[in-house]
Scaffold this motif. Structure first.
Motif, short mmCIF file in Angstrom:
data_model
loop_
_atom_site.label_atom_id
_atom_site.label_comp_id
_atom_site.label_asym_id
_atom_site.label_seq_id
_atom_site.Cartn_x
_atom_site.Cartn_y
_atom_site.Cartn_z
N SER A 118 0.87 -1.17 0.00
CA SER A 118 0.00 0.00 0.00
C SER A 118 0.91 1.23 0.00
O SER A 118 1.54 1.56 1.01
CB SER A 118 -0.90 0.00 1.23
OG SER A 118 -1.85 1.05 1.17
N VAL A 119 1.00 1.88 -1.14
CA VAL A 119 2.02 2.91 -1.32
C VAL A 119 1.52 3.99 -2.28
O VAL A 119 0.69 3.72 -3.15
CB VAL A 119 3.33 2.26 -1.85
CG1 VAL A 119 3.12 1.65 -3.21
CG2 VAL A 119 4.49 3.23 -1.85
N GLY A 120 2.00 5.22 -2.07
CA GLY A 120 1.57 6.34 -2.89
C GLY A 120 2.40 6.50 -4.15
O GLY A 120 3.59 6.15 -4.18
N ASP A 121 1.80 7.04 -5.17
CA ASP A 121 2.48 7.27 -6.44
C ASP A 121 3.50 8.40 -6.28
O ASP A 121 3.17 9.51 -5.83
CB ASP A 121 1.44 7.63 -7.50
CG ASP A 121 2.05 7.73 -8.89
OD1 ASP A 121 3.12 7.13 -9.11
OD2 ASP A 121 1.46 8.42 -9.74
N ILE A 122 4.75 8.16 -6.65
CA ILE A 122 5.85 9.13 -6.57
C ILE A 122 5.89 9.78 -5.18
O ILE A 122 5.80 11.00 -5.03
CB ILE A 122 5.72 10.22 -7.67
CG1 ILE A 122 5.37 9.59 -9.02
CG2 ILE A 122 7.02 11.01 -7.81
CD1 ILE A 122 5.16 10.58 -10.14
N ASN A 123 5.98 8.97 -4.15
CA ASN A 123 6.00 9.50 -2.79
C ASN A 123 7.40 9.97 -2.41
O ASN A 123 8.41 9.49 -2.95
CB ASN A 123 5.50 8.44 -1.80
CG ASN A 123 6.38 7.21 -1.77
OD1 ASN A 123 7.40 7.18 -1.10
ND2 ASN A 123 6.00 6.17 -2.54
N THR A 124 7.46 10.89 -1.47
CA THR A 124 8.73 11.51 -1.07
C THR A 124 9.59 10.59 -0.21
O THR A 124 10.75 10.93 0.08
CB THR A 124 8.47 12.81 -0.30
OG1 THR A 124 7.66 12.53 0.85
CG2 THR A 124 7.76 13.82 -1.18
N TYR A 125 9.03 9.45 0.21
CA TYR A 125 9.78 8.52 1.05
C TYR A 125 10.55 7.49 0.22
O TYR A 125 11.26 6.65 0.77
CB TYR A 125 8.82 7.78 2.00
CG TYR A 125 8.02 8.69 2.89
CD1 TYR A 125 8.57 9.23 4.05
CD2 TYR A 125 6.70 9.03 2.56
CE1 TYR A 125 7.84 10.06 4.87
CE2 TYR A 125 5.96 9.87 3.38
CZ TYR A 125 6.53 10.38 4.52
OH TYR A 125 5.80 11.22 5.33
N ASN A 126 10.40 7.56 -1.11
CA ASN A 126 11.04 6.59 -2.00
C ASN A 126 10.68 5.15 -1.63
O ASN A 126 11.54 4.26 -1.61
CB ASN A 126 12.56 6.77 -1.99
CG ASN A 126 12.99 8.10 -2.59
OD1 ASN A 126 12.45 8.54 -3.60
ND2 ASN A 126 13.94 8.75 -1.94
N LEU A 127 9.42 4.96 -1.34
CA LEU A 127 8.92 3.63 -1.00
C LEU A 127 8.07 3.10 -2.15
O LEU A 127 7.45 3.88 -2.88
CB LEU A 127 8.08 3.69 0.29
CG LEU A 127 8.86 4.04 1.57
CD1 LEU A 127 7.89 4.21 2.75
CD2 LEU A 127 9.90 2.99 1.89
N PRO A 128 8.05 1.81 -2.36
CA PRO A 128 8.70 0.79 -1.54
C PRO A 128 10.20 0.72 -1.78
O PRO A 128 10.68 1.10 -2.85
CB PRO A 128 8.02 -0.50 -1.99
CG PRO A 128 7.67 -0.24 -3.42
CD PRO A 128 7.28 1.21 -3.46
N SER A 129 10.91 0.19 -0.80
CA SER A 129 12.34 0.02 -0.90
C SER A 129 12.68 -0.96 -2.02
O SER A 129 12.06 -2.02 -2.14
CB SER A 129 12.90 -0.49 0.43
OG SER A 129 14.16 -1.09 0.27
N ILE A 130 13.68 -0.60 -2.82
CA ILE A 130 14.12 -1.50 -3.90
C ILE A 130 14.58 -2.83 -3.30
O ILE A 130 14.34 -3.90 -3.86
CB ILE A 130 15.27 -0.84 -4.70
CG1 ILE A 130 14.75 0.39 -5.44
CG2 ILE A 130 15.88 -1.84 -5.68
CD1 ILE A 130 15.82 1.18 -6.15
#
Length: 299
Positions: free
Chosen positions: A250-262
């Motif tokens: 569950s993650v946002g599009d182009i989020n500032t946290y750079n999630l999910p982690s590669i």
């Protein structure tokens, strides 16, 4: 003789009326808008299967679960995300939520929960039993809303069974940790016959390790990946114990946290998980008959 004939005619007319009435009833049953009738009276048919919907609330969490023993909402995103949650619930004419779980104090998990409580008939809510030092502003707002609306509340500090039948088991797993906000996340496991789901909130590798140390059964077909795919969780040892075939981020599009982690995405890929992401696929809806899990995405 005329009187007798009149009596016979009346009987025929009554039979015709009964027949026509039966035909009308048959058509009404066949073509009635039963969903509208259920909505009118607040009565809904029980589902034979279960549905688990990971609602697209951007860089936040919200999961709606429908079962034959009632429905459950886990988290509600930020306050602005309450609209997205409501749109999903309203699409299916949901008026009542039997159990609401606020996993922990973060805005992106319980920010919209006050709105949900005010707009729906919430029967019971489960939230962590925090000491005062852990209570955030949004948590204080939530507890006030709970009190104002006289909602039954369970303050959780240990494992709790929510639903337990032969086919269905939903429980909050121990331990409930209070070392920090994320690690206080209420971890939820759902088993429906042979299908299993594990919802990790934002719990870190510390919680994962404690679950394994206590020999808690965390095996699941579907893993809701912790903390939006942060590298702080989803260790290899925990992934081995869960042994999922599918993972949801569950993650946002182009989020500032750079999630999910590669790193986490690669670990899930190497494990062989089918990866679903709300930023790429929108709402992710899983239906299970207890044996197989069918997945539909909405973007």
């Amino acid at each position: 003789m005329k009187t007798k004939a009149k009596g016979i005619n009346n009987k025929i007319i009554i039979k015709i009326i009964i027949y026509l009435f039966a035909v009308v009833i048959a058509f009404a049953v066949a073509f009635a808008d039963w969903q509208g009738i259920y909505e009118l009276f607040g009565i809904y048919p029980k589902t034979e299967n279960i549905t688990v919907a990971f609602i697209d609330v951007g860089q936040a969490d919200s999961i709606y679960i429908n079962t034959q023993e009632g429905n459950i909402l886990i988290d509600s995103g930020y306050s602005r995300d309450a609209q997205a949650v409501r749109e999903y619930l309203d699409r299916y004419h949901i008026k009542k939520i039997d159990r609401v779980i606020g996993t922990h104090t973060d805005w992106d998990h319980i920010g919209g929960m006050s709105t949900i409580i005010e707009k729906y008939n919430v029967k019971r809510i489960y939230i962590p039993k925090y000491d005062k030092e852990y209570k955030s502003d949004v948590f204080a707002k939530l507890t006030k809303t709970i009190e104002d609306n006289k909602i039954n509340v369970s303050y959780v500090d240990r494992g709790v069974s929510l639903i337990k039948t032969d086919d269905l088991n939903v429980r909050i797993l121990p331990p409930v940790d209070f070392e920090d906000s994320n690690d206080s996340s209420l971890v939820v496991k759902l088993r429906y016959k042979d299908s299993r789901f594990l919802f990790m909130g934002d719990a870190s590798s510390n919680v994962e390790e404690k679950l394994l140390e206590k020999n808690i059964n965390v095996s699941a077909d579907v893993l809701k990946v912790s903390h939006h795919g942060s590298r702080s969780a989803t260790t290899q040892s925990f992934l081995n114990a869960v042994n999922p075939t599918a993972a949801v981020l569950s993650v946002g599009d182009i989020n500032t946290y750079n999630l999910p982690s590669i790193e986490v995405v690669q670990r899930l890929t190497d494990f062989g998980c089918k990866i679903y992401r709300t930023d790429l696929q929108g709402n992710i809806v899983m239906n299970s008959d207890g044996k197989s899990i069918n997945v539909q995405t909405e973007k």
